[in-house]
Structures are given as structure tokens and as C-alpha cells.
Design a protein around this motif. Structure first.
Motif, PDB file in Angstrom:
ATOM      1  N   ARG A   6      62.870  55.819 -12.303  1.00 11.25           N
ATOM      2  CA  ARG A   6      62.724  54.593 -11.432  1.00 11.25           C
ATOM      3  C   ARG A   6      63.565  53.430 -12.029  1.00 11.25           C
ATOM      4  NH1 ARG A   6      56.625  54.405  -9.287  1.00 11.25           N
ATOM      5  NH2 ARG A   6      56.731  56.548  -8.568  1.00 11.25           N
ATOM      6  N   LYS A   7      64.250  52.526 -11.506  1.00 10.88           N
ATOM      7  CA  LYS A   7      64.801  51.488 -11.853  1.00 10.88           C
ATOM      8  C   LYS A   7      63.891  50.473 -11.587  1.00 10.88           C
ATOM      9  CE  LYS A   7      69.404  49.299 -12.582  1.00 10.88           C
ATOM     10  NZ  LYS A   7      70.702  49.294 -12.197  1.00 10.88           N
ATOM     11  N   ILE A   8      63.438  49.505 -12.664  1.00 13.90           N
ATOM     12  CA  ILE A   8      62.292  48.669 -12.678  1.00 13.90           C
ATOM     13  C   ILE A   8      62.455  47.508 -13.221  1.00 13.90           C
ATOM     14  CG2 ILE A   8      60.599  50.254 -11.980  1.00 13.90           C
ATOM     15  CD1 ILE A   8      59.248  49.584 -14.968  1.00 13.90           C
ATOM     16  N   ILE A   9      61.715  46.320 -12.884  1.00 11.57           N
ATOM     17  CA  ILE A   9      61.798  45.089 -13.689  1.00 11.57           C
ATOM     18  C   ILE A   9      60.917  45.342 -14.646  1.00 11.57           C
ATOM     19  CG2 ILE A   9      61.344  42.534 -13.668  1.00 11.57           C
ATOM     20  CD1 ILE A   9      62.189  42.783 -10.544  1.00 11.57           C
ATOM     21  N   PRO A  10      60.989  45.294 -15.842  1.00  5.63           N
ATOM     22  CA  PRO A  10      60.332  45.426 -17.128  1.00  5.63           C
ATOM     23  C   PRO A  10      59.069  44.328 -17.252  1.00  5.63           C
ATOM     24  CG  PRO A  10      62.143  44.632 -18.159  1.00  5.63           C
ATOM     25  CD  PRO A  10      62.481  44.831 -16.293  1.00  5.63           C
ATOM     26  N   SER A  11      57.966  44.870 -17.605  1.00  9.08           N
ATOM     27  CA  SER A  11      56.799  43.846 -17.801  1.00  9.08           C
ATOM     28  C   SER A  11      57.196  42.958 -19.244  1.00  9.08           C
ATOM     29  CB  SER A  11      55.416  44.665 -18.226  1.00  9.08           C
ATOM     30  OG  SER A  11      55.767  45.392 -19.293  1.00  9.08           O
ATOM     31  N   PHE A  12      56.245  41.996 -19.598  1.00  6.55           N
ATOM     32  CA  PHE A  12      56.693  41.297 -20.741  1.00  6.55           C
ATOM     33  C   PHE A  12      56.589  42.126 -21.888  1.00  6.55           C
ATOM     34  CE2 PHE A  12      54.905  38.653 -24.196  1.00  6.55           C
ATOM     35  CZ  PHE A  12      55.748  37.791 -24.140  1.00  6.55           C
ATOM     36  N   GLU A  13      55.448  42.938 -22.066  1.00  4.74           N
ATOM     37  CA  GLU A  13      55.227  43.995 -22.908  1.00  4.74           C
ATOM     38  C   GLU A  13      56.465  44.823 -23.308  1.00  4.74           C
ATOM     39  OE1 GLU A  13      52.676  47.288 -22.482  1.00  4.74           O
ATOM     40  OE2 GLU A  13      51.932  47.235 -24.553  1.00  4.74           O
ATOM     41  N   LEU A  20      64.455  42.288 -25.132  1.00  6.37           N
ATOM     42  CA  LEU A  20      64.980  41.989 -23.745  1.00  6.37           C
ATOM     43  C   LEU A  20      64.691  40.582 -23.549  1.00  6.37           C
ATOM     44  CD1 LEU A  20      64.565  45.011 -21.517  1.00  6.37           C
ATOM     45  CD2 LEU A  20      66.724  44.683 -22.906  1.00  6.37           C
ATOM     46  N   GLU A  21      65.758  39.919 -23.056  1.00  5.48           N
ATOM     47  CA  GLU A  21      65.508  38.480 -22.435  1.00  5.48           C
ATOM     48  C   GLU A  21      65.349  38.683 -21.022  1.00  5.48           C
ATOM     49  OE1 GLU A  21      65.351  35.962 -24.528  1.00  5.48           O
ATOM     50  OE2 GLU A  21      65.882  36.984 -26.435  1.00  5.48           O
ATOM     51  N   ASP A  22      64.858  37.569 -20.577  1.00  5.82           N
ATOM     52  CA  ASP A  22      64.502  37.363 -19.102  1.00  5.82           C
ATOM     53  C   ASP A  22      65.612  37.873 -18.077  1.00  5.82           C
ATOM     54  OD1 ASP A  22      61.860  36.787 -19.381  1.00  5.82           O
ATOM     55  OD2 ASP A  22      62.128  34.663 -19.068  1.00  5.82           O
ATOM     56  N   PHE A  23      66.852  37.441 -18.371  1.00  5.93           N
ATOM     57  CA  PHE A  23      68.123  37.747 -17.962  1.00  5.93           C
ATOM     58  C   PHE A  23      68.787  39.170 -18.233  1.00  5.93           C
ATOM     59  CE2 PHE A  23      69.141  35.829 -22.006  1.00  5.93           C
ATOM     60  CZ  PHE A  23      70.088  36.791 -22.428  1.00  5.93           C
ATOM     61  N   ASP A  24      67.882  39.885 -19.231  1.00  5.85           N
ATOM     62  CA  ASP A  24      68.585  41.410 -19.338  1.00  5.85           C
ATOM     63  C   ASP A  24      68.176  42.236 -18.156  1.00  5.85           C
ATOM     64  OD1 ASP A  24      69.637  41.113 -21.641  1.00  5.85           O
ATOM     65  OD2 ASP A  24      68.021  41.302 -22.917  1.00  5.85           O
ATOM     66  N   GLY A  25      67.506  41.811 -17.055  1.00  3.71           N
ATOM     67  CA  GLY A  25      67.369  42.594 -15.835  1.00  3.71           C
ATOM     68  C   GLY A  25      66.328  43.788 -15.957  1.00  3.71           C
ATOM     69  N   MET A  26      67.065  44.966 -15.501  1.00  9.76           N
ATOM     70  CA  MET A  26      66.222  46.127 -15.305  1.00  9.76           C
ATOM     71  C   MET A  26      66.136  47.176 -16.462  1.00  9.76           C
ATOM     72  SD  MET A  26      65.646  45.418 -12.108  1.00  9.76           S
ATOM     73  CE  MET A  26      65.318  46.813 -10.904  1.00  9.76           C
ATOM     74  N   ILE A  48      64.354  52.620 -20.807  1.00  6.54           N
ATOM     75  CA  ILE A  48      65.613  52.506 -21.378  1.00  6.54           C
ATOM     76  C   ILE A  48      66.355  51.523 -20.633  1.00  6.54           C
ATOM     77  CG2 ILE A  48      67.744  53.881 -21.591  1.00  6.54           C
ATOM     78  CD1 ILE A  48      65.998  56.432 -21.656  1.00  6.54           C
ATOM     79  N   PRO A  49      66.810  50.356 -21.362  1.00  2.00           N
ATOM     80  CA  PRO A  49      67.373  49.163 -20.910  1.00  2.00           C
ATOM     81  C   PRO A  49      68.623  49.784 -19.733  1.00  2.00           C
ATOM     82  CG  PRO A  49      67.203  49.055 -23.079  1.00  2.00           C
ATOM     83  CD  PRO A  49      66.937  50.498 -22.773  1.00  2.00           C
ATOM     84  N   ALA A  50      68.703  49.162 -18.495  1.00  2.00           N
ATOM     85  CA  ALA A  50      69.827  49.339 -17.656  1.00  2.00           C
ATOM     86  C   ALA A  50      71.124  48.803 -18.325  1.00  2.00           C
ATOM     87  CB  ALA A  50      69.630  48.916 -16.539  1.00  2.00           C
ATOM     88  N   SER A  51      70.932  47.854 -19.236  1.00  2.00           N
ATOM     89  CA  SER A  51      72.241  47.232 -19.751  1.00  2.00           C
ATOM     90  C   SER A  51      72.845  48.140 -20.916  1.00  2.00           C
ATOM     91  CB  SER A  51      71.820  46.143 -20.602  1.00  2.00           C
ATOM     92  OG  SER A  51      70.878  46.339 -21.561  1.00  2.00           O
ATOM     93  N   LEU A  52      72.576  49.417 -21.029  1.00  2.00           N
ATOM     94  CA  LEU A  52      73.128  50.429 -21.711  1.00  2.00           C
ATOM     95  C   LEU A  52      74.196  51.126 -20.723  1.00  2.00           C
ATOM     96  CD1 LEU A  52      70.417  52.142 -23.789  1.00  2.00           C
ATOM     97  CD2 LEU A  52      71.857  50.354 -24.583  1.00  2.00           C
ATOM     98  N   ASN A  53      74.252  50.860 -19.596  1.00  2.00           N
ATOM     99  CA  ASN A  53      75.245  51.347 -18.505  1.00  2.00           C
ATOM    100  C   ASN A  53      75.228  52.901 -18.447  1.00  2.00           C
ATOM    101  OD1 ASN A  53      76.187  48.848 -17.844  1.00  2.00           O
ATOM    102  ND2 ASN A  53      77.510  48.781 -19.656  1.00  2.00           N
ATOM    103  N   ILE A  54      73.962  53.485 -18.680  1.00  2.00           N
ATOM    104  CA  ILE A  54      73.648  54.900 -18.338  1.00  2.00           C
ATOM    105  C   ILE A  54      72.950  54.943 -17.094  1.00  2.00           C
ATOM    106  CG2 ILE A  54      72.587  57.132 -19.186  1.00  2.00           C
ATOM    107  CD1 ILE A  54      72.836  55.822 -22.002  1.00  2.00           C
TER     108      ILE A  54
END
Length: 142
Positions: A6-13, A20-26, A48-54
Motif C-alpha cells: 500500500r502507499k500510505i501517509i506515514p505516522s510520526f514514528e 522524513l519531513e512533513d512535506f516528504d509525503g507518502m 520505503i519512502p515514495a520519494s525514492l521513485n520506485i
């Protein structure tokens, strides 16, 4: 072996573990239960950060796929990791997924994997059936 992606909004933890910063997204959340000769051994949940573009939802990632091989294929070379290991009593979902009675003894492992640039590329929570798993930690030269 079961895989749920799934692609999710990560928790604070999770944001903290992945720096990740708040603006880093999913993030991608990849949950798997693994078995050896039909004995369920492990439940793991990788983030896994979506910002890795995988795009794990559309690259054909399946039950026999390796997260580390996939990361390498897309230029994110796993270099090292920080991990903790502790004994826990399993929650009802984990025990159900591993075909164990509730509150069974499990090894619980948290790991943050970093790439060659020391950037976190994976945070994983894993539960291991303590009856079948032994953890080896080699001595390293200091």
C-alpha cells in the motif's frame, strides 16, 4: 507467502525512523508473511519512502521479490543498517498470521537500512517465530 503493498501517509514514528519531513509525503508499506516448507516463520512490515521513485505498486513486486534487490535495481544500494532485537509476546494478528497461539514468544526486530549516501531507504518491523529462528551477530573490529 502473502504480500500486501500500500502507499500510505506515514505516522510520526515512521517519519522519524526514515528522517522524513512533513512535506516528504507518502511511503510504501509492504507487509509479508514468509514460510519455510509450509511453516510460517516471519511477519515483516517494511516502509520505503515514495520519494525514492520506485513504484512498488506497479513494478511487479511479488511474493518472491526481494526488497534489497529491487532497491539496488533502482539505484538505491543498501549499505548498512541499525537494528534492535527484543523478545516480545505476539499480538493477536501476528500470531494468527504465523499460525501461533495468542501471546506466543517472538523475536521482534526493528531495522533502518541506509544507502551509500547514509540516507534511510527502509524501516522494517519484523516478528520471528522464536521456535525456528536463531539470531547471529558477528563481532566487528572497532
Amino acid at each position: 507467502v502473502k504480500v500486501d503493498i500500500r502507499k500510505i501517509i506515514p505516522s510520526f514514528e515512521i517519519r522519524q525512523f526514515l528522517c522524513l519531513e512533513d512535506f516528504d509525503g507518502m511511503v510504501y508499506r509492504i507487509e509479508r508473511a514468509r514460510a519455510v516448507r509450509s511453516t510460517k516463520i516471519t511477519r515483516s512490515i517494511s516502509y520505503i519512502p515514495a520519494s525514492l521513485n520506485i513504484d512498488f505498486l506497479n513494478i511487479g513486486f511479488g511474493k518472491k521479490s526481494s526488497i534489497y534487490e529491487t532497491l539496488r535495481r533502482y539505484g538505491q544500494i543498501p549499505e548498512f543498517g541499525d537494528e534492535t532485537l527484543q523478545a516480545v509476546n505476539g499480538d493477536s494478528l501476528t500470531c494468527q498470521m504465523l499460525d501461533l497461539p495468542n501471546d506466543s514468544a517472538l523475536f521482534y526486530r526493528e531495522k533502518v537500512t541506509y544507502n551509500v549516501h547514509r540516507r534511510p531507504i527502509e524501516y522494517v518491523q519484523a516478528y520471528y517465530n522464536a521456535k525456528y529462528v536463531k539470531y547471529y551477530i558477528p563481532n566487528k573490529m572497532l
